[in-house]
Design an enzyme around this catalytic site. Structure first.
Site, mmCIF file in Angstrom:
data_model
loop_
_atom_site.group_PDB
_atom_site.id
_atom_site.type_symbol
_atom_site.label_atom_id
_atom_site.label_comp_id
_atom_site.label_asym_id
_atom_site.label_seq_id
_atom_site.Cartn_x
_atom_site.Cartn_y
_atom_site.Cartn_z
ATOM 1 N N GLU A 323 0.810 -1.225 0.000
ATOM 2 C CA GLU A 323 0.000 0.000 0.000
ATOM 3 C C GLU A 323 0.843 1.274 0.000
ATOM 4 O O GLU A 323 0.398 2.325 0.447
ATOM 5 C CB GLU A 323 -0.953 0.018 1.211
ATOM 6 C CG GLU A 323 -1.877 -1.177 1.280
ATOM 7 C CD GLU A 323 -2.410 -1.404 2.683
ATOM 8 O OE1 GLU A 323 -2.437 -0.453 3.481
ATOM 9 O OE2 GLU A 323 -2.792 -2.554 2.988
ATOM 10 N N GLY A 324 2.085 1.182 -0.483
ATOM 11 C CA GLY A 324 2.937 2.362 -0.539
ATOM 12 C C GLY A 324 3.695 2.651 0.739
ATOM 13 O O GLY A 324 4.438 3.638 0.808
#
Length: 360
Positions: A323-324
């Protein structure tokens, strides 16, 4: 027949400015701290200068985290620790500020943009700015069917390009790129195995939330079966994404390539983004020069893809959440490199010429 000509990217994408990089290296040699004493920070500062075409390098002041989201039909096989079709819950938690990427983004002052490409939910349940690029509801089960139709693959790829243009036009100066998916690491494993010519077991990892041995075997079997479907279409990258990718993966690939066209640097997060970058490299061999690998995610497919692209991760903290998150952890390192390259003073040049003496 698709009107999208991927071969055009080869001509459109240039390498970061080599002359500027040489100027940045020369400036670094004149600074007060000896070259090499700052390790990879020297290399990062010079890379940024070349990407910006500026010496001294400008600070990274308007970064953004961009996350492409989607559900994958292959998750129905129990290849993920999360239930099939549950990526929407992750997206809602990100939007509510309850995920690790949200916490880090708040702390760093970085906006987070989530782009729904194929979440398995009613689009009306999410904000319009999240769902406006959606291509379909969920992607097909890649072990037995195509993830997308050719038309959907092109639409998703173009959506990724459009998002890259929007970010470049709005003044974003660096992107942390990630994914929000359930089943996405399985599709990523297929792409990496297909493009690297390796077996399923070599690229099959445990995912962000680690799966047990039985789930790993199911995942390995799903990648093996999808790999058989991928090999006949290796020569057509868009068809490859349609066959064994997904709408989010097609969009990430389009985003990466168009970002390179727009000379927008991108920090790659985990295995899903790395797999898409590998597809992008196959399209345009100069494109990886615009990308940085943020961290080691522990996924063997990511390691294989990054090695093929000769990208060395900046960090290794064992972060698997996706998710970054790993990308945002690397961002302060990039910003520190820019600050050091720009702000360390230069040492005055010493001359050995004798001083002239006045004649009485």
């Amino acid at each position: 027949m698709s009107s999208l000509q991927l071969d055009d990217f080869t001509d459109l994408i240039e390498r970061p400015d080599a002359a500027v990089r040489r100027d940045a290296e020369a400036r670094r040699e004149r600074q007060s701290v000896p070259p090499g004493a700052l390790g990879r920070l020297d290399e990062l500062g010079e890379w940024l200068a070349a990407a910006q075409s500026a010496v001294p390098v400008r600070p990274v002041e308007r970064p953004k985290a961009v996350l492409f989201a989607g559900d994958h039909g292959v998750a129905e096989l129990g290849v993920s620790a999360r239930p099939a079709g549950s990526a929407t819950e992750l997206v809602r938690e990100i939007l509510e500020g309850a995920r690790p990427v949200s916490v880090l983004a708040r702390r760093l002052g970085v906006p987070v943009r989530v782009v729904d490409m194929a979440l398995d939910c009613d689009p009306g349940s999410l904000p319009e700015d999240v769902v406006r690029h959606r291509v379909r509801r969920g992607s097909g089960r890649i072990d037995v069917e195509d993830a997308l139709t050719p038309e959907e693959a092109e639409a998703a790829f173009r959506a990724g390009m459009a998002v890259a243009d929007e970010e470049a036009d709005s003044g974003t100066d660096l992107v942390v790129l990630g994914d929000v998916s359930v089943g996405g690491t399985t599709a990523a494993g297929v792409l990496v195995a297909a493009l690297c010519g390796t077996d399923a077991s070599v690229v099959t990892g445990r995912g962000g939330v680690a799966i047990d041995d039985l789930a790993w075997m199911r995942k390995c079997a799903a990648i093996r079966d999808a790999l058989r479907r991928a090999r006949p279409v290796l020569g057509d990258q868009l068809q490859l994404l349609a066959t064994v990718g997904g709408a989010d993966l097609a969009a990430i690939t389009g985003f990466l390539l168009q970002s390179a066209v727009r000379k927008l640097p991108v920090v790659l997060d985990g295995v899903v983004v790395a797999a898409c970058a590998l597809v992008g490299q196959r399209v345009a061999f100069r494109a990886p020069d615009w990308w940085l690998a943020a961290h080691v995610s522990g996924e063997p497919g990511q390691a294989k893809a990054l090695d093929r692209m000769a990208l060395e991760p900046l960090l290794d903290h064992g972060v698997r959440v996706g998710e970054g998150t790993g990308g945002l952890l690397a961002l302060p390192l990039v910003q520190a490199a820019a600050a050091l390259a720009a702000e360390l003073p230069e040492v005055p040049v010493k001359t050995d010429e004798p001083q002239e003496t006045a004649v009485e």
